[in-house]
Motif scaffolding. Structure first.
Motif, PDB file in Angstrom:
ATOM      1  N   ASN A 259      40.232  -4.284  -4.101  1.00 57.44           N
ATOM      2  CA  ASN A 259      39.698  -2.985  -3.306  1.00 57.44           C
ATOM      3  C   ASN A 259      40.446  -1.837  -3.449  1.00 57.44           C
ATOM      4  O   ASN A 259      41.326  -2.064  -3.979  1.00 57.44           O
ATOM      5  N   SER A 260      39.734  -1.224  -2.843  1.00 60.58           N
ATOM      6  CA  SER A 260      39.984   0.316  -3.163  1.00 60.58           C
ATOM      7  C   SER A 260      40.217   1.110  -1.791  1.00 60.58           C
ATOM      8  O   SER A 260      40.814   2.139  -1.832  1.00 60.58           O
ATOM      9  N   ASP A 261      40.391   0.319  -0.700  1.00 62.43           N
ATOM     10  CA  ASP A 261      40.148   1.087   0.444  1.00 62.43           C
ATOM     11  C   ASP A 261      41.555   1.179   1.174  1.00 62.43           C
ATOM     12  O   ASP A 261      41.719   1.594   2.328  1.00 62.43           O
TER      13      ASP A 261
ATOM     14  N   LYS B 233      33.646   6.146   5.616  1.00 61.27           N
ATOM     15  CA  LYS B 233      34.194   4.781   5.016  1.00 61.27           C
ATOM     16  C   LYS B 233      35.589   4.638   5.738  1.00 61.27           C
ATOM     17  O   LYS B 233      35.969   3.564   6.049  1.00 61.27           O
TER      18      LYS B 233
ATOM     19  N   SER C  63      32.575  -5.520   0.021  1.00 63.70           N
ATOM     20  CA  SER C  63      31.752  -4.691  -0.280  1.00 63.70           C
ATOM     21  C   SER C  63      30.330  -5.404  -0.266  1.00 63.70           C
ATOM     22  O   SER C  63      30.312  -6.350  -0.110  1.00 63.70           O
TER      23      SER C  63
ATOM     24  N   ARG D 297      38.244   6.052   4.657  1.00 60.19           N
ATOM     25  CA  ARG D 297      38.983   5.813   3.480  1.00 60.19           C
ATOM     26  C   ARG D 297      40.011   7.013   3.564  1.00 60.19           C
ATOM     27  O   ARG D 297      39.639   7.721   3.693  1.00 60.19           O
TER      28      ARG D 297
ATOM     29  N   SER E 236      32.435   1.906  -3.132  1.00 59.46           N
ATOM     30  CA  SER E 236      31.659   0.987  -2.524  1.00 59.46           C
ATOM     31  C   SER E 236      31.120   1.140  -1.229  1.00 59.46           C
ATOM     32  O   SER E 236      32.006   1.868  -0.514  1.00 59.46           O
TER      33      SER E 236
ATOM     34  N   ASN F  84      31.094   0.146   1.901  1.00 64.29           N
ATOM     35  CA  ASN F  84      31.595  -0.651   3.097  1.00 64.29           C
ATOM     36  C   ASN F  84      32.776   0.024   3.897  1.00 64.29           C
ATOM     37  O   ASN F  84      33.348   0.987   3.021  1.00 64.29           O
TER      38      ASN F  84
HETATM   39 MG    MG Z   1      35.707  -0.339  -2.679  1.00 65.91          MG
END
Ligand code: MG
Ligand code: TXA
Length: 346
Positions: A230-232, A54, A158, A56, A150, A152
């Protein structure tokens, strides 16, 4: 690795996905919210491969997906240092589990069994029992939880269809298990259980109003309200945040996006406009746009949520230079929809 195309879910393909996961491979998995990029949550190398695929930041923890509240018990810690059950925690856990299977993620103290790669070293773990028949069948075939963010690349929208996963991460996964379009279409609601009461970290399909009906009052996280979604995000303040991934960040399409109520065409001279509408438009209004997508025939917000991310992706592929999108009242499901739209516009 060559690019994976989606494999329709069947008993055989679910069995195969379970074997791939057990062998430490990444498998894209369907859930009712968005597709996840799954790995065996007990295998550090497999979990690290998620972050790598990711792009990430490693300080942004992952959700553990399990088949039932019961199956979560080995991964959480509901005891105090003297080994006594913590009453408030057990009580809130039981209330939270009434939403399962479903689009609710619960942040609770973790048991030592959860590896640091999943939680980014945090003392808590995020747990969810997804409500998707394919994902539940897969979890039932695995003797480990599935860690999955997710599916993505960091900072993009996502995926709500198997094809969305294929286009960006197809060469990074051993298999994309196709369970059809995601019913909810927005990431799960995230709450944190605390002695002083439940805190909402990310709005989602389980609404604040539904949570309040079960828990009484629910605090909306101050730290995360600029971001939840979002989380990224990669943000240098991440370490100081209670929910590391929940920082201001956009699930942005690549093109600029503005809400209809803030849209002034004079700010975009010579640009072509696309429109994401929640309900059908009159022809006169539609003619202002080179591209348009209507998310629901009746302005139904459940349909709007399920179609939103696909529309953001389609807008990116379309002729338009600037995306104009509708808004809705910020309550019920509208709170989660507007949260994601605000982020995508910022
Ligand atoms: Mg996410
Ligand atoms: O609907 C969903 O939640 C999807 C599907 C695949 O289940 N998953 C998802 O995961 O959206 P992800 O990683 O994109 O977002 C999870 C969020 C991140 O913002 C992360 O920082 C937060 O949950 N999170 C994970 N563990 C946490 C923890 N221990 N404390 C606070 N926040 C946590």
């Amino acid at each position: 690795m060559s690019s994976s195309s989606p494999t329709p879910a069947s008993d055989e393909s679910i069995e195969h996905a379970a074997k791939l996961l057990a062998a430490g491979k990444l498998v894209a998995v369907p859930t009712e919210t968005v597709y996840g990029l799954g790995a065996d949550a007990t295998a550090a190398d497999a979990v690290r491969a998620i972050f790598q695929a990711k792009g990430r930041p490693a300080n942004n923890p992952l959700i553990l997906h399990v088949a039932s509240a019961q199956a979560a018990l080995p991964w959480i810690n509901v005891f105090d240092s003297s080994g006594k059950p913590i009453d408030w925690l057990l009580h809130q856990w039981e209330l939270a589990s009434t939403f399962w299977p479903g689009p609710l993620t619960v942040v609770v103290p973790k048991s030592p069994a959860v590896i640091d790669a999943v939680t980014a070293g945090a003392a808590t773990v995020a747990i969810r029992v997804p409500n998707h028949p394919v994902m539940l069948a897969l979890l039932n075939k695995c003797d480990f939880p599935i860690a999955a963010p997710s599916a993505n690349p960091s900072n993009y929208v996502s995926p709500t269809r198997a094809q969305h996963v294929q286009s960006a991460l197809g060469d990074k996964v051993a298999m994309i298990l196709d369970g059809g379009p995601c019913r909810c279409g927005l990431e799960s609601t995230i709450i944190r259980l605390r002695p002083e009461g439940v805190e909402l970290l990310r709005p989602g399909a389980v609404s604040l109003e539904q949570l309040e009906a079960v828990f009484g009052s629910v605090t909306q996280s101050q730290a995360t309200s600029p971001d939840p979604g979002n989380s990224d995000a990669d943000d240098s303040t991440a370490k100081a945040m209670p929910a590391p991934g929940m920082l201001r960040k956009h699930y942005s399409p690549r093109k600029p996006m503005v809400t209809l109520d803030a849209f002034d065409p004079r700010r975009f001279p010579g640009q072509r406009f696309g429109r994401i509408a929640f309900a059908p438009l009159a022809d006169a209004e539609a003619s202002n746009y080179v591209w348009m997508q209507v998310l629901s025939d009746s302005g139904n917000l459940t349909e709007v949520a399920s179609q939103l991310y696909g529309a953001l992706r389609d807008a990116d592929e379309s002729l338009c230079d600037v995306i104009v999108i509708d808004t809705c009242p910020r309550n019920g499901l509208g709170r989660a929809i507007m949260d994601r739209i605000d982020r995508a516009c910022s």
